[in-house]
Scaffold this motif. Structure first.
Motif, PDB file in Angstrom:
ATOM      1  N   ILE A 428       0.854  -1.191   0.000  1.00 41.12           N
ATOM      2  CA  ILE A 428       0.000   0.000   0.000  1.00 41.12           C
ATOM      3  C   ILE A 428       0.891   1.242   0.000  1.00 41.12           C
ATOM      4  O   ILE A 428       1.851   1.345   0.774  1.00 41.12           O
ATOM      5  N   GLY A 429       0.580   2.182  -0.904  1.00 41.64           N
ATOM      6  CA  GLY A 429       1.377   3.408  -1.016  1.00 41.64           C
ATOM      7  C   GLY A 429       2.448   3.334  -2.074  1.00 41.64           C
ATOM      8  O   GLY A 429       2.999   4.368  -2.469  1.00 41.64           O
ATOM      9  N   ASN A 430       2.765   2.129  -2.575  1.00 38.16           N
ATOM     10  CA  ASN A 430       3.760   1.998  -3.635  1.00 38.16           C
ATOM     11  C   ASN A 430       3.184   2.476  -4.963  1.00 38.16           C
ATOM     12  O   ASN A 430       1.974   2.425  -5.192  1.00 38.16           O
ATOM     13  N   THR A 431       4.074   2.920  -5.843  1.00 41.60           N
ATOM     14  CA  THR A 431       3.637   3.355  -7.165  1.00 41.60           C
ATOM     15  C   THR A 431       4.039   2.322  -8.224  1.00 41.60           C
ATOM     16  O   THR A 431       5.021   1.583  -8.059  1.00 41.60           O
ATOM     17  N   PHE A 432       3.241   2.274  -9.301  1.00 44.92           N
ATOM     18  CA  PHE A 432       3.438   1.300 -10.370  1.00 44.92           C
ATOM     19  C   PHE A 432       3.168   1.972 -11.716  1.00 44.92           C
ATOM     20  O   PHE A 432       2.333   2.872 -11.807  1.00 44.92           O
ATOM     21  N   GLN A 433       3.842   1.500 -12.744  1.00 48.11           N
ATOM     22  CA  GLN A 433       3.499   1.897 -14.097  1.00 48.11           C
ATOM     23  C   GLN A 433       2.301   1.055 -14.540  1.00 48.11           C
ATOM     24  O   GLN A 433       2.249  -0.146 -14.283  1.00 48.11           O
ATOM     25  N   ALA A 434       1.333   1.688 -15.218  1.00 46.83           N
ATOM     26  CA  ALA A 434       0.091   0.991 -15.564  1.00 46.83           C
ATOM     27  C   ALA A 434      -0.448   1.477 -16.902  1.00 46.83           C
ATOM     28  O   ALA A 434      -0.049   2.535 -17.411  1.00 46.83           O
ATOM     29  N   ILE A 435      -1.350   0.704 -17.458  1.00 48.00           N
ATOM     30  CA  ILE A 435      -2.065   1.048 -18.697  1.00 48.00           C
ATOM     31  C   ILE A 435      -3.554   1.000 -18.398  1.00 48.00           C
ATOM     32  O   ILE A 435      -4.033   0.083 -17.701  1.00 48.00           O
ATOM     33  N   VAL A 436      -4.298   1.964 -18.895  1.00 49.29           N
ATOM     34  CA  VAL A 436      -5.758   1.962 -18.733  1.00 49.29           C
ATOM     35  C   VAL A 436      -6.340   0.902 -19.668  1.00 49.29           C
ATOM     36  O   VAL A 436      -6.100   0.916 -20.869  1.00 49.29           O
ATOM     37  N   THR A 437      -7.093  -0.040 -19.098  1.00 48.53           N
ATOM     38  CA  THR A 437      -7.634  -1.150 -19.895  1.00 48.53           C
ATOM     39  C   THR A 437      -9.135  -1.055 -20.110  1.00 48.53           C
ATOM     40  O   THR A 437      -9.684  -1.764 -20.953  1.00 48.53           O
ATOM     41  N   GLY A 438      -9.824  -0.203 -19.351  1.00 43.26           N
ATOM     42  CA  GLY A 438     -11.266  -0.103 -19.519  1.00 43.26           C
ATOM     43  C   GLY A 438     -11.820   1.164 -18.903  1.00 43.26           C
ATOM     44  O   GLY A 438     -11.382   1.581 -17.821  1.00 43.26           O
ATOM     45  N   VAL A 439     -12.754   1.786 -19.594  1.00 51.21           N
ATOM     46  CA  VAL A 439     -13.491   2.928 -19.055  1.00 51.21           C
ATOM     47  C   VAL A 439     -14.965   2.615 -19.269  1.00 51.21           C
ATOM     48  O   VAL A 439     -15.460   2.636 -20.398  1.00 51.21           O
ATOM     49  N   THR A 440     -15.668   2.288 -18.175  1.00 53.06           N
ATOM     50  CA  THR A 440     -17.059   1.853 -18.265  1.00 53.06           C
ATOM     51  C   THR A 440     -17.900   2.608 -17.243  1.00 53.06           C
ATOM     52  O   THR A 440     -17.385   3.401 -16.448  1.00 53.06           O
ATOM     53  N   ASP A 441     -19.208   2.336 -17.262  1.00 54.47           N
ATOM     54  CA  ASP A 441     -20.098   2.940 -16.271  1.00 54.47           C
ATOM     55  C   ASP A 441     -19.750   2.469 -14.859  1.00 54.47           C
ATOM     56  O   ASP A 441     -20.048   3.155 -13.879  1.00 54.47           O
ATOM     57  N   ARG A 442     -19.136   1.283 -14.771  1.00 50.58           N
ATOM     58  CA  ARG A 442     -18.781   0.736 -13.450  1.00 50.58           C
ATOM     59  C   ARG A 442     -17.489   1.327 -12.907  1.00 50.58           C
ATOM     60  O   ARG A 442     -17.204   1.211 -11.717  1.00 50.58           O
ATOM     61  N   GLY A 443     -16.697   1.948 -13.781  1.00 45.62           N
ATOM     62  CA  GLY A 443     -15.457   2.542 -13.310  1.00 45.62           C
ATOM     63  C   GLY A 443     -14.369   2.483 -14.355  1.00 45.62           C
ATOM     64  O   GLY A 443     -14.572   2.008 -15.477  1.00 45.62           O
ATOM     65  N   THR A 444     -13.204   2.992 -13.973  1.00 48.37           N
ATOM     66  CA  THR A 444     -12.029   2.992 -14.846  1.00 48.37           C
ATOM     67  C   THR A 444     -11.048   1.946 -14.330  1.00 48.37           C
ATOM     68  O   THR A 444     -10.722   1.924 -13.136  1.00 48.37           O
ATOM     69  N   PHE A 445     -10.572   1.093 -15.234  1.00 46.37           N
ATOM     70  CA  PHE A 445      -9.741  -0.045 -14.831  1.00 46.37           C
ATOM     71  C   PHE A 445      -8.349   0.070 -15.435  1.00 46.37           C
ATOM     72  O   PHE A 445      -8.176   0.533 -16.573  1.00 46.37           O
ATOM     73  N   VAL A 446      -7.365  -0.336 -14.646  1.00 46.06           N
ATOM     74  CA  VAL A 446      -5.973  -0.268 -15.075  1.00 46.06           C
ATOM     75  C   VAL A 446      -5.308  -1.629 -14.857  1.00 46.06           C
ATOM     76  O   VAL A 446      -5.777  -2.452 -14.070  1.00 46.06           O
ATOM     77  N   ARG A 447      -4.215  -1.822 -15.576  1.00 43.81           N
ATOM     78  CA  ARG A 447      -3.391  -3.025 -15.391  1.00 43.81           C
ATOM     79  C   ARG A 447      -1.967  -2.574 -15.156  1.00 43.81           C
ATOM     80  O   ARG A 447      -1.379  -1.873 -15.990  1.00 43.81           O
ATOM     81  N   THR A 448      -1.411  -2.944 -14.003  1.00 41.05           N
ATOM     82  CA  THR A 448      -0.014  -2.614 -13.739  1.00 41.05           C
ATOM     83  C   THR A 448       0.884  -3.538 -14.556  1.00 41.05           C
ATOM     84  O   THR A 448       0.511  -4.659 -14.890  1.00 41.05           O
ATOM     85  N   LEU A 449       2.070  -3.049 -14.873  1.00 44.70           N
ATOM     86  CA  LEU A 449       2.966  -3.780 -15.763  1.00 44.70           C
ATOM     87  C   LEU A 449       3.899  -4.721 -15.005  1.00 44.70           C
ATOM     88  O   LEU A 449       4.342  -5.730 -15.551  1.00 44.70           O
TER      89      LEU A 449
END
Length: 489
Positions: A428-449
């Motif tokens: 918790i509190g760590n940072t990661f490089q990520a790509i946005v994989t989805g933008v929907t009504d339920r929310g915005t989703f990312v995938r860390t690399l």
């Protein structure tokens, strides 16, 4: 106490896996009748077919995951004087131990599949069989059903034959080691390095696999790249590692697709009803066309696997970083495969993603029930006996296999999320490089690399879109529900 009542710190992933299995209609334990039947089989093992050919002298090898023990297939190939190549694929004879209608068979028919939850395997068959007596383990004599074919210089399957055989796996190998060697990224694994003959054999198999793959791509099979993750347990800690395709995984995939095609075509030619694995023409083709248009590409209005594959190949070249995410989107839009009954004379429905009309599942009878059923159909055909199944039985089995395959995906997906939540709970509190994989009504989703983990962007999601690269900070994990929340850093 259920895993849902535990704190995050003491969350029991194995208990969660059992509970998840039951919630999705699986029975993680074998009934007592299975143990009784298994004891009788061990005490009086069945004998191989008298007509089985003795192929134990060939340099058979297997390639599977590093930890796999339920080995279903082995391979061997040789060059012919006229330039053609001769390929033999041995599939474990599971039917010899698991008779139709037996207690072991009845349990397998309900479960239909081995579940790999990431922290514990729930086998379709007792492990005494699936990782023992019916597994093609190195150095053990085993009964097999061999699918043999000749690939000519035009990359066409010129002839084929299916028959029982006795085999002996000379080298039990793993994807990571063999793949890295074939791809020129590492030295050969010890077993391979020790044998010039085995090196030549694997290089020949790799060459054949590339030819089979190229021919499929010519017909429009989809060149898709997915990234799979698996949990690595180290004492009380858990880590997540990614596994991408390599030459070894593709070698086995190409050989198995070819073997399944031979089996499907042979059953059709013999007018034997069978179970087929199909992926129908995508219902959401319009969305695939829309995705392509967003990238400046144009796809035809009607589904066309060759056009789609050409588009995918161009995107892999132009934007390799996002290709796995594009592949995932296409896979989801194509929809899941399903099992169906094919009767003699039925028009084949085909497999859109593989660009084949003749496809069944036959190469994993230790861990997929549809494959065990197909093996029984094939063995009856070889012996000149009537089919052991009526059309109605096959239709019911196909429907149940489709239902349980959907449930299997849910179990594995839910457990992947829980495993990731446990693995990241101390970061918790760590940072990661990520790509946005989805933008929907339920929310915005990312995938860390690194590690490869999916989560929700709960803060800072305004203005981002699919494909954007972000730096995100981990703000919360919830193993009970499999939630991982990030904020934009």
């Amino acid at each position: 106490m259920s895993p849902h009542q535990r704190s995050d710190r003491a969350f029991d992933l194995q208990a969660a896996a059992r509970q998840c299995m039951m919630e999705h209609g699986f029975e993680p334990d074998f009934p007592s009748t299975v143990a009784e039947e298994l004891a009788a089989l061990v005490a009086n093992p069945p004998k191989p077919s008298a007509s089985a050919e003795d192929l134990r002298h060939l340099l058979w090898s297997s390639i599977d995951n590093d930890t796999s023990r339920d080995l279903d297939q082995i391979e061997y190939a040789e060059k012919l004087p006229n330039g053609d190549v001769h390929v033999l694929i041995g599939i474990a004879d599971v039917d010899i131990y698991v008779a139709k209608g037996s207690a072991i068979d009845r349990h397998a028919a309900v479960e239909t599949v081995t579940i790999y939850s990431g922290v514990k395997n729930f086998p379709m068959l007792p492990e005494e069989l699936s990782t023992g007596r019916t597994s093609l383990l190195e150095g053990d004599n085993r009964a097999c059903v061999v699918t043999e074919f000749v690939l000519d210089v035009q990359n066409r399957i010129a002839s084929s034959r299916i028959y029982p055989a006795q085999v002996n796996n000379k080298a039990q190998l793993a994807y990571n080691g063999v793949g890295a060697w074939l791809d020129g990224k590492a030295e050969a694994p010890a077993k391979v390095a020790a044998s010039a003959e085995l090196q030549a054999q694997l290089k020949l198999q790799d060459e054949i696999a590339q030819r089979l793959r190229a021919e499929r791509y010519e017909r429009g099979a989809l060149n898709i790249e997915t990234i799979e993750t698996h949990a690595v347990l180290q004492g009380d800690s858990i880590d997540i590692q990614s596994q991408q395709k390599n030459s070894a995984t593709e070698l086995i995939e190409d050989f198995m697709i070819a073997a399944n095609g031979v089996i499907a075509r042979t059953l059709r030619e013999k007018r034997i009803a069978s179970i087929r694995r199909i992926v129908k023409t995508p219902k959401r083709w319009d969305r695939i066309v829309e995705l392509a248009a967003q990238m400046g590409e144009k796809l035809p209005a009607k589904p066309d696997s060759k056009a789609l594959n050409d588009f995918l190949c161009r995107r892999r070249e132009k934007d390799p970083d996002h290709f796995a995410d594009l592949s995932l989107s296409v896979v989801k839009l194509m929809g899941p495969g399903e099992y169906v009954l094919e009767r003699p004379g039925d028009a084949p429905e085909g497999h859109f993603g593989l660009a084949v009309e003749d496809y069944t599942h036959s190469t994993a009878p230790n861990r997929r029930y549809a494959d065990l059923v197909t093996q029984r159909l094939v063995k009856a055909m070889i012996a000149g006996k009537p089919s052991p199944y009526s059309d109605d039985e096959l239709a019911a089995i196909a429907a149940n296999c489709t239902t349980k395959a959907a449930a299997e995906r849910k179990v594995e997906r839910e457990m992947q999320k829980r495993i990731a939540a446990v693995a990241l709970r101390n970061r918790i509190g760590n940072t990661f490089q990520a790509i946005v994989t989805g933008v929907t009504d339920r929310g915005t989703f990312v995938r860390t690399l690194d590690p490869h983990v999916d989560g929700m962007l709960v803060h800072g999601q305004q203005g981002v879109d699919v494909g954007d690269k972000l730096t995100v900070k981990l703000v919360r994990t919830d193993p009970v529900h499999g939630f991982i929340d990030f904020s934009r850093a």
